[in-house]
Scaffold this motif. Structure first.
Motif, PDB file in Angstrom:
ATOM      1  N   ARG A 162       0.841  -1.196   0.000  1.00  0.00           N
ATOM      2  CA  ARG A 162       0.000   0.000   0.000  1.00  0.00           C
ATOM      3  C   ARG A 162       0.873   1.242   0.000  1.00  0.00           C
ATOM      4  O   ARG A 162       0.602   2.213  -0.716  1.00  0.00           O
ATOM      5  CB  ARG A 162      -0.934   0.005   1.213  1.00  0.00           C
ATOM      6  N   ALA A 163       1.954   1.208   0.791  1.00  0.00           N
ATOM      7  CA  ALA A 163       2.879   2.335   0.807  1.00  0.00           C
ATOM      8  C   ALA A 163       3.490   2.552  -0.575  1.00  0.00           C
ATOM      9  O   ALA A 163       3.589   3.694  -1.061  1.00  0.00           O
ATOM     10  CB  ALA A 163       3.978   2.091   1.845  1.00  0.00           C
ATOM     11  N   LYS A 164       3.874   1.471  -1.234  1.00  0.00           N
ATOM     12  CA  LYS A 164       4.475   1.570  -2.568  1.00  0.00           C
ATOM     13  C   LYS A 164       3.506   2.181  -3.569  1.00  0.00           C
ATOM     14  O   LYS A 164       3.913   2.957  -4.449  1.00  0.00           O
ATOM     15  CB  LYS A 164       4.911   0.183  -3.034  1.00  0.00           C
ATOM     16  N   PRO A 190       3.715   7.346  -5.244  1.00  0.00           N
ATOM     17  CA  PRO A 190       3.651   8.165  -6.468  1.00  0.00           C
ATOM     18  C   PRO A 190       2.649   9.317  -6.406  1.00  0.00           C
ATOM     19  O   PRO A 190       2.756  10.268  -7.195  1.00  0.00           O
ATOM     20  CB  PRO A 190       3.248   7.151  -7.546  1.00  0.00           C
ATOM     21  N   CYS A 191       1.676   9.244  -5.496  1.00  0.00           N
ATOM     22  CA  CYS A 191       0.708  10.338  -5.373  1.00  0.00           C
ATOM     23  C   CYS A 191       1.375  11.643  -4.949  1.00  0.00           C
ATOM     24  O   CYS A 191       0.820  12.727  -5.158  1.00  0.00           O
ATOM     25  CB  CYS A 191      -0.391   9.980  -4.372  1.00  0.00           C
ATOM     26  N   THR A 192       2.561  11.546  -4.333  1.00  0.00           N
ATOM     27  CA  THR A 192       3.255  12.757  -3.898  1.00  0.00           C
ATOM     28  C   THR A 192       4.051  13.401  -5.021  1.00  0.00           C
ATOM     29  O   THR A 192       4.480  14.550  -4.891  1.00  0.00           O
ATOM     30  CB  THR A 192       4.210  12.446  -2.736  1.00  0.00           C
ATOM     31  N   ALA A 193       4.265  12.685  -6.122  1.00  0.00           N
ATOM     32  CA  ALA A 193       5.112  13.206  -7.200  1.00  0.00           C
ATOM     33  C   ALA A 193       4.626  14.547  -7.762  1.00  0.00           C
ATOM     34  O   ALA A 193       5.436  15.469  -7.949  1.00  0.00           O
ATOM     35  CB  ALA A 193       5.257  12.170  -8.310  1.00  0.00           C
ATOM     36  N   PRO A 194       3.313  14.730  -8.045  1.00  0.00           N
ATOM     37  CA  PRO A 194       2.877  16.027  -8.576  1.00  0.00           C
ATOM     38  C   PRO A 194       3.038  17.162  -7.565  1.00  0.00           C
ATOM     39  O   PRO A 194       3.121  18.326  -7.959  1.00  0.00           O
ATOM     40  CB  PRO A 194       1.395  15.795  -8.894  1.00  0.00           C
ATOM     41  N   ALA A 195       3.097  16.812  -6.275  1.00  0.00           N
ATOM     42  CA  ALA A 195       3.202  17.849  -5.235  1.00  0.00           C
ATOM     43  C   ALA A 195       4.644  18.259  -4.962  1.00  0.00           C
ATOM     44  O   ALA A 195       4.909  19.387  -4.548  1.00  0.00           O
ATOM     45  CB  ALA A 195       2.560  17.339  -3.945  1.00  0.00           C
ATOM     46  N   ARG A 196       5.582  17.338  -5.179  1.00  0.00           N
ATOM     47  CA  ARG A 196       6.973  17.581  -4.774  1.00  0.00           C
ATOM     48  C   ARG A 196       7.574  18.853  -5.367  1.00  0.00           C
ATOM     49  O   ARG A 196       8.251  19.609  -4.632  1.00  0.00           O
ATOM     50  CB  ARG A 196       7.829  16.358  -5.138  1.00  0.00           C
ATOM     51  N   VAL A 213       9.186  13.163   1.713  1.00  0.00           N
ATOM     52  CA  VAL A 213       8.713  12.680   0.416  1.00  0.00           C
ATOM     53  C   VAL A 213       9.874  12.095  -0.384  1.00  0.00           C
ATOM     54  O   VAL A 213       9.751  11.025  -1.002  1.00  0.00           O
ATOM     55  CB  VAL A 213       8.027  13.830  -0.357  1.00  0.00           C
ATOM     56  N   ASP A 214      11.018  12.785  -0.383  1.00  0.00           N
ATOM     57  CA  ASP A 214      12.181  12.297  -1.128  1.00  0.00           C
ATOM     58  C   ASP A 214      12.684  10.968  -0.546  1.00  0.00           C
ATOM     59  O   ASP A 214      13.116  10.074  -1.288  1.00  0.00           O
ATOM     60  CB  ASP A 214      13.298  13.336  -1.087  1.00  0.00           C
ATOM     61  N   THR A 215      12.634  10.850   0.764  1.00  0.00           N
ATOM     62  CA  THR A 215      13.087   9.610   1.417  1.00  0.00           C
ATOM     63  C   THR A 215      12.214   8.439   0.998  1.00  0.00           C
ATOM     64  O   THR A 215      12.715   7.355   0.670  1.00  0.00           O
ATOM     65  CB  THR A 215      13.060   9.770   2.946  1.00  0.00           C
ATOM     66  N   TRP A 216      10.904   8.654   0.989  1.00  0.00           N
ATOM     67  CA  TRP A 216       9.993   7.585   0.579  1.00  0.00           C
ATOM     68  C   TRP A 216      10.165   7.252  -0.901  1.00  0.00           C
ATOM     69  O   TRP A 216      10.123   6.076  -1.296  1.00  0.00           O
ATOM     70  CB  TRP A 216       8.549   7.983   0.852  1.00  0.00           C
ATOM     71  N   ALA A 217      10.380   8.274  -1.739  1.00  0.00           N
ATOM     72  CA  ALA A 217      10.568   8.025  -3.173  1.00  0.00           C
ATOM     73  C   ALA A 217      11.818   7.185  -3.427  1.00  0.00           C
ATOM     74  O   ALA A 217      11.816   6.296  -4.288  1.00  0.00           O
ATOM     75  CB  ALA A 217      10.664   9.353  -3.920  1.00  0.00           C
ATOM     76  N   ALA A 218      12.878   7.452  -2.664  1.00  0.00           N
ATOM     77  CA  ALA A 218      14.104   6.676  -2.817  1.00  0.00           C
ATOM     78  C   ALA A 218      13.926   5.248  -2.314  1.00  0.00           C
ATOM     79  O   ALA A 218      14.555   4.310  -2.834  1.00  0.00           O
ATOM     80  CB  ALA A 218      15.243   7.364  -2.062  1.00  0.00           C
ATOM     81  N   LEU A 219      13.066   5.069  -1.326  1.00  0.00           N
ATOM     82  CA  LEU A 219      12.846   3.752  -0.732  1.00  0.00           C
ATOM     83  C   LEU A 219      11.920   2.883  -1.589  1.00  0.00           C
ATOM     84  O   LEU A 219      11.996   1.652  -1.553  1.00  0.00           O
ATOM     85  CB  LEU A 219      12.268   3.923   0.672  1.00  0.00           C
ATOM     86  N   ARG A 220      11.072   3.508  -2.371  1.00  0.00           N
ATOM     87  CA  ARG A 220      10.014   2.777  -3.078  1.00  0.00           C
ATOM     88  C   ARG A 220      10.510   1.568  -3.887  1.00  0.00           C
ATOM     89  O   ARG A 220       9.877   0.501  -3.837  1.00  0.00           O
ATOM     90  CB  ARG A 220       9.237   3.729  -3.986  1.00  0.00           C
ATOM     91  N   PRO A 221      11.607   1.660  -4.642  1.00  0.00           N
ATOM     92  CA  PRO A 221      12.034   0.488  -5.426  1.00  0.00           C
ATOM     93  C   PRO A 221      12.344  -0.742  -4.577  1.00  0.00           C
ATOM     94  O   PRO A 221      12.348  -1.864  -5.091  1.00  0.00           O
ATOM     95  CB  PRO A 221      13.294   0.990  -6.143  1.00  0.00           C
ATOM     96  N   ARG A 222      12.597  -0.563  -3.294  1.00  0.00           N
ATOM     97  CA  ARG A 222      12.946  -1.678  -2.426  1.00  0.00           C
ATOM     98  C   ARG A 222      11.725  -2.313  -1.776  1.00  0.00           C
ATOM     99  O   ARG A 222      11.839  -3.363  -1.103  1.00  0.00           O
ATOM    100  CB  ARG A 222      13.914  -1.192  -1.330  1.00  0.00           C
ATOM    101  N   LEU A 223      10.551  -1.709  -1.972  1.00  0.00           N
ATOM    102  CA  LEU A 223       9.331  -2.249  -1.377  1.00  0.00           C
ATOM    103  C   LEU A 223       8.741  -3.334  -2.276  1.00  0.00           C
ATOM    104  O   LEU A 223       8.897  -3.294  -3.493  1.00  0.00           O
ATOM    105  CB  LEU A 223       8.319  -1.134  -1.164  1.00  0.00           C
TER     106      LEU A 223
END
Length: 249
Positions: A213-215, A219-225, A238-248
């Motif tokens: 669900r986190a993964k 991406p919903c934060t991308a238009p806001a960043r 937001v950047d920390t979660w974006a960097a972590l996403r590929p590992r989820l």
């Protein structure tokens, strides 16, 4: 404000020209001559029968046998809902007025079909931007009434991406509000997620579902960043979660 809706009970006959279905009217008043939407496809209501007699209309709560035109009839299944489409489409102002009255979920238009309708109108590039934004707000209201609030970040992200931030106080297109909402829905810190992701295959199914669900939400934060200051702690998160996403998972 009533939007006529027919729920399919059984398909008796169907071919490339149309067919006959047993339906229950679950909203508004169905009338012969109306056009109904089935997703992006259309079916015409040619005739209505009740107790072996042809009638002009069928009210909410009543069963009827309906003769429909359109090849889509062959694709219908029990439980599907057909939504009436007026000649000019659903009147935007009428739907907005209906939402402003605060009706209960038992009243029509039902939130599910209204949500689908509003989402389609929101994404219709043939409509003016202002009208698409209004349909987007209706989609959010219908999602809330349908109890599907997990879908809200996706609609808000779409509105922000397509139309940019709104005016002050417009939470539907507020970049910071969207990011805070997404992070709150994730419900864990990046550090906790990273730790669990190291051996996610060994986790119980509910924990894996939370990571997925986190993964899906990140991406919903991308238009806001782009609208957040680089030093803003929210941007850092937001950047920390974006960097972590590929590992989820």
């Amino acid at each position: 404000m009533s939007i006529a809706e027919l729920q399919v009970y059984a398909v008796e006959t169907a071919d490339v020209t149309g067919g006959v279905c047993v339906v229950r009217c679950v909203g508004g008043v169905a009338r012969a001559g109306q056009v109904y939407a089935v997703g992006e496809l259309r079916a015409g209501l040619r005739r209505i029968e009740r107790y072996g007699r042809t009638v002009e209309s069928c009210e909410a709560g009543r069963m009827a046998k309906v003769h429909l035109t359109g090849a889509v009839v062959a694709l219908l299944a029990r439980g599907q809902v057909l939504t009436y489409v007026p000649p000019g489409g659903h009147a935007l102002a009428e739907v907005e007025a209906w939402l402003a009255t605060g009706p209960s979920l038992l009243e029509e238009p039902h939130p599910g079909p209204l949500r689908a309708l509003a989402t389609a109108r929101m994404q219709d590039e043939s409509l003016p931007d202002g009208m698409r934004l209004r349909w987007g707000r209706i989609a959010l209201a219908a999602i809330d009434r349908a109890g599907r609030t997990e879908e809200q970040p996706y609609v808000r992200a779409y509105l922000l991406q397509r139309f940019g931030p709104g005016s002050p106080g417009d939470l539907d297109r507020d970049p910071a509000a969207l990011c805070r909402d997404v992070l709150a829905r994730i419900g864990m810190t990046p550090q906790e997620a990273a730790e669990q992701a190291r051996a996610w295959r060994e986790l119980p199914r509910p924990a894996i579902q939370l990571l997925r669900r986190a993964k899906n939400l990140i991406p919903c934060t991308a238009p806001a960043r782009p609208h957040l200051a680089a030093a803003d702690p929210l941007a850092v998160a937001v950047d920390t979660w974006a960097a972590l996403r590929p590992r989820l998972p």
